[in-house]
Design a protein around this motif. Structure first.
Motif, PDB file in Angstrom:
ATOM      1  N   HIS A 102      35.633  43.751  52.446  1.00 34.32           N
ATOM      2  CA  HIS A 102      36.582  42.993  51.630  1.00 34.32           C
ATOM      3  C   HIS A 102      36.733  43.667  50.260  1.00 34.32           C
ATOM      4  CE1 HIS A 102      36.033  40.063  54.750  1.00 34.32           C
ATOM      5  NE2 HIS A 102      36.753  39.148  54.141  1.00 34.32           N
ATOM      6  N   VAL A 103      37.894  43.472  49.672  1.00 26.85           N
ATOM      7  CA  VAL A 103      38.132  44.004  48.323  1.00 26.85           C
ATOM      8  C   VAL A 103      38.596  42.860  47.422  1.00 26.85           C
ATOM      9  CG1 VAL A 103      38.736  46.306  49.156  1.00 26.85           C
ATOM     10  CG2 VAL A 103      40.544  44.616  48.825  1.00 26.85           C
ATOM     11  N   THR A 104      38.261  42.962  46.159  1.00 26.89           N
ATOM     12  CA  THR A 104      38.750  41.982  45.186  1.00 26.89           C
ATOM     13  C   THR A 104      40.237  42.207  44.959  1.00 26.89           C
ATOM     14  OG1 THR A 104      36.588  41.977  44.106  1.00 26.89           O
ATOM     15  CG2 THR A 104      38.441  41.087  42.860  1.00 26.89           C
ATOM     16  N   LEU A 105      40.995  41.122  44.908  1.00 21.46           N
ATOM     17  CA  LEU A 105      42.441  41.228  44.720  1.00 21.46           C
ATOM     18  C   LEU A 105      42.754  42.042  43.472  1.00 21.46           C
ATOM     19  CD1 LEU A 105      45.351  40.403  45.456  1.00 21.46           C
ATOM     20  CD2 LEU A 105      45.011  38.340  44.093  1.00 21.46           C
ATOM     21  N   PRO A 106      43.333  43.248  43.617  1.00 25.06           N
ATOM     22  CA  PRO A 106      43.614  44.083  42.452  1.00 25.06           C
ATOM     23  C   PRO A 106      44.760  43.517  41.610  1.00 25.06           C
ATOM     24  CG  PRO A 106      43.611  45.362  44.513  1.00 25.06           C
ATOM     25  CD  PRO A 106      43.681  43.920  44.879  1.00 25.06           C
ATOM     26  N   MET A 107      44.671  43.727  40.315  1.00 24.16           N
ATOM     27  CA  MET A 107      45.753  43.323  39.420  1.00 24.16           C
ATOM     28  C   MET A 107      47.032  44.064  39.771  1.00 24.16           C
ATOM     29  SD  MET A 107      46.818  41.443  36.984  1.00 24.16           S
ATOM     30  CE  MET A 107      45.283  40.769  36.329  1.00 24.16           C
ATOM     31  N   GLU A 108      46.901  45.312  40.254  1.00 25.60           N
ATOM     32  CA  GLU A 108      48.079  46.105  40.623  1.00 25.60           C
ATOM     33  C   GLU A 108      48.877  45.434  41.738  1.00 25.60           C
ATOM     34  OE1 GLU A 108      44.920  48.879  39.043  1.00 25.60           O
ATOM     35  OE2 GLU A 108      45.030  47.201  40.450  1.00 25.60           O
ATOM     36  N   VAL A 109      48.173  44.780  42.669  1.00 28.48           N
ATOM     37  CA  VAL A 109      48.861  44.097  43.767  1.00 28.48           C
ATOM     38  C   VAL A 109      49.652  42.901  43.248  1.00 28.48           C
ATOM     39  CG1 VAL A 109      48.485  42.708  45.845  1.00 28.48           C
ATOM     40  CG2 VAL A 109      47.241  44.847  45.546  1.00 28.48           C
ATOM     41  N   LYS A 110      49.053  42.137  42.358  1.00 24.16           N
ATOM     42  CA  LYS A 110      49.759  40.970  41.798  1.00 24.16           C
ATOM     43  C   LYS A 110      51.001  41.416  41.030  1.00 24.16           C
ATOM     44  CE  LYS A 110      45.937  39.201  39.866  1.00 24.16           C
ATOM     45  NZ  LYS A 110      45.065  38.247  39.150  1.00 24.16           N
ATOM     46  N   LYS A 111      50.867  42.498  40.264  1.00 19.98           N
ATOM     47  CA  LYS A 111      52.024  43.017  39.520  1.00 19.98           C
ATOM     48  C   LYS A 111      53.129  43.460  40.473  1.00 19.98           C
ATOM     49  CE  LYS A 111      49.521  44.666  35.417  1.00 19.98           C
ATOM     50  NZ  LYS A 111      49.134  45.879  34.636  1.00 19.98           N
ATOM     51  N   ALA A 112      52.740  44.152  41.550  1.00 15.67           N
ATOM     52  CA  ALA A 112      53.728  44.658  42.504  1.00 15.67           C
ATOM     53  C   ALA A 112      54.456  43.508  43.207  1.00 15.67           C
ATOM     54  CB  ALA A 112      53.045  45.557  43.536  1.00 15.67           C
ATOM     55  N   ILE A 113      53.720  42.446  43.558  1.00 13.58           N
ATOM     56  CA  ILE A 113      54.334  41.296  44.226  1.00 13.58           C
ATOM     57  C   ILE A 113      55.339  40.615  43.294  1.00 13.58           C
ATOM     58  CG2 ILE A 113      53.874  38.992  45.133  1.00 13.58           C
ATOM     59  CD1 ILE A 113      53.023  41.084  47.074  1.00 13.58           C
ATOM     60  N   ILE A 114      54.941  40.380  42.048  1.00 16.37           N
ATOM     61  CA  ILE A 114      55.838  39.726  41.091  1.00 16.37           C
ATOM     62  C   ILE A 114      57.048  40.605  40.789  1.00 16.37           C
ATOM     63  CG2 ILE A 114      56.033  38.863  38.728  1.00 16.37           C
ATOM     64  CD1 ILE A 114      54.461  37.070  40.619  1.00 16.37           C
ATOM     65  N   HIS A 115      56.832  41.909  40.662  1.00 14.04           N
ATOM     66  CA  HIS A 115      57.951  42.837  40.406  1.00 14.04           C
ATOM     67  C   HIS A 115      58.940  42.812  41.573  1.00 14.04           C
ATOM     68  CE1 HIS A 115      60.129  46.384  39.058  1.00 14.04           C
ATOM     69  NE2 HIS A 115      59.961  46.903  40.271  1.00 14.04           N
TER      70      HIS A 115
END
Length: 342
Positions: free
Chosen positions: A96-109
């Motif tokens: 498992h990986v911790t939800l990266p901030m980069e993923v949240k930014k990409a989803i919102i973008h």
């Protein structure tokens, strides 16, 4: 029965909904605010957690790493079969990986860029000018086909990055640390995890998704013979790297066997990987395309008609896709682009 009633009572009393209800009553009723006893009760209820909440961890699954996995004979045999269901072949979670901030930014973008239009990646290919070359992989028979083909292609691009001899180690590390690489590989393995372990949360019927996944595992075992993990490969990193190179080399040399077109998902993934590697020579641009596509695809699969499945996962803490489903529902985005709803 009395024991079950007591368990249910405590389950309801200490649930998140009960906490919200108690706090609302506390705010609405001034008498409660001056009552020491009520404050103690609310403090006790709000500080107790019977269920583990979502810890912002993303499950990961890689087909090319786990296709040869077989359930343990010691744990799953005819003696334990009446008590334990035997998992299907190829089902082995990655770390498992911790939800990266980069993923949240990409989803919102992606959500802001496409507004209320949800596509399975075609819009991102259009923006990057590669629709004619790659959009065929977004128009397959089912959404499960699309996810697995792009997952295989993304995995091969990742293996290719690891085995590049021309690029220096420092440059490879820079690529691995880039935001686009993190988003693409994390979302690819998470969507593959949903196919393998949580098919009810995806658009296709779960039986269809399970059938396609089992078929892909069979295809991978057939096409990647002699690439299974040996005892040496399980113990030593050097052997693991050698196995990855052999898988990458064999996958990228798969040829079309007949003139009717490639039908197997494993071969389609290899063809897509070749298109990505040959037609997009810039590593940075390639990972940008993959990152934007996976962000769009994540939003595309989030809407669901099976609210029960999401409710069951929420009761256990939730999944990332479940939280996206709730986000899109509150935003009034409940339908996908009909033209892309494969």
């Amino acid at each position: 029965m009395l024991f079950m009633e007591v368990v249910q009572f405590f389950h309801v009393i200490f649930s998140d909904w009960a906490k919200v209800k108690w706090l609302c009553y506390y705010v609405e009723k001034p008498l409660w605010q001056n009552n020491k006893c009520m404050e103690v009760i609310i403090r006790v209820i709000c500080h107790r957690k019977l269920l583990k909440p979502w810890n912002r961890k993303l499950a990961q699954y890689s087909l090319l790493e786990s296709f040869s996995h077989n359930p343990s004979v010691l744990l799953y045999n005819r003696w334990t079969s009446p008590y334990i269901d035997k998992p299907r072949n190829g089902l082995k979670l990655s770390a498992h990986v911790t939800l990266p901030m980069e993923v949240k930014k990409a989803i919102i973008h992606s959500l802001k860029t496409n507004e209320q239009r949800l596509t399975n990646g075609v819009a991102s290919l259009q923006r990057n000018g590669v629709e004619n070359e790659l959009s065929w992989a977004c128009r397959l028979e089912t959404q499960t086909h699309v996810i697995m083909v792009w997952h295989i292609a993304t995995s091969l691009c990742e293996l290719n990055l690891s085995s590049q001899e021309i690029v220096t180690g420092e440059q490879v590390n820079q690529q691995r640390e880039s935001e686009d690489f993190i988003v693409a590989t994390t979302m690819s393995k998470y969507c593959a995890y949903l196919v393998a372990f949580a098919p009810r949360l995806l658009p296709d019927h779960p039986y269809i998704t399970e059938f396609i996944f089992d078929h892909v595992v069979v295809e991978a075992r057939k096409k990647l013979k002699r690439c299974e993990k040996s005892i040496c490969q399980k113990l030593f990193t050097l052997c693991k790297d050698d196995r990855k190179k052999r898988i990458s080399k064999k996958m990228l040399t798969l040829d079309q066997e007949d003139d009717k077109g490639i039908e197997e998902i494993i071969e389609r993934g290899a063809v897509l990987a070749k298109d990505l590697l040959k037609k997009i020579e810039d590593n940075g641009l390639r990972w940008k395309i993959l990152a934007e596509l996976w962000a769009e695809m994540m939003l595309f699969v989030a809407p669901s008609d099976d609210e029960t499945a999401h409710a069951e996962h929420l009761a256990m803490g939730g999944e990332f896709v479940t939280h996206l489903w709730a986000l899109l529902s509150h935003a009034g985005i409940l339908k996908r682009d009909s033209a892309q709803d494969v």
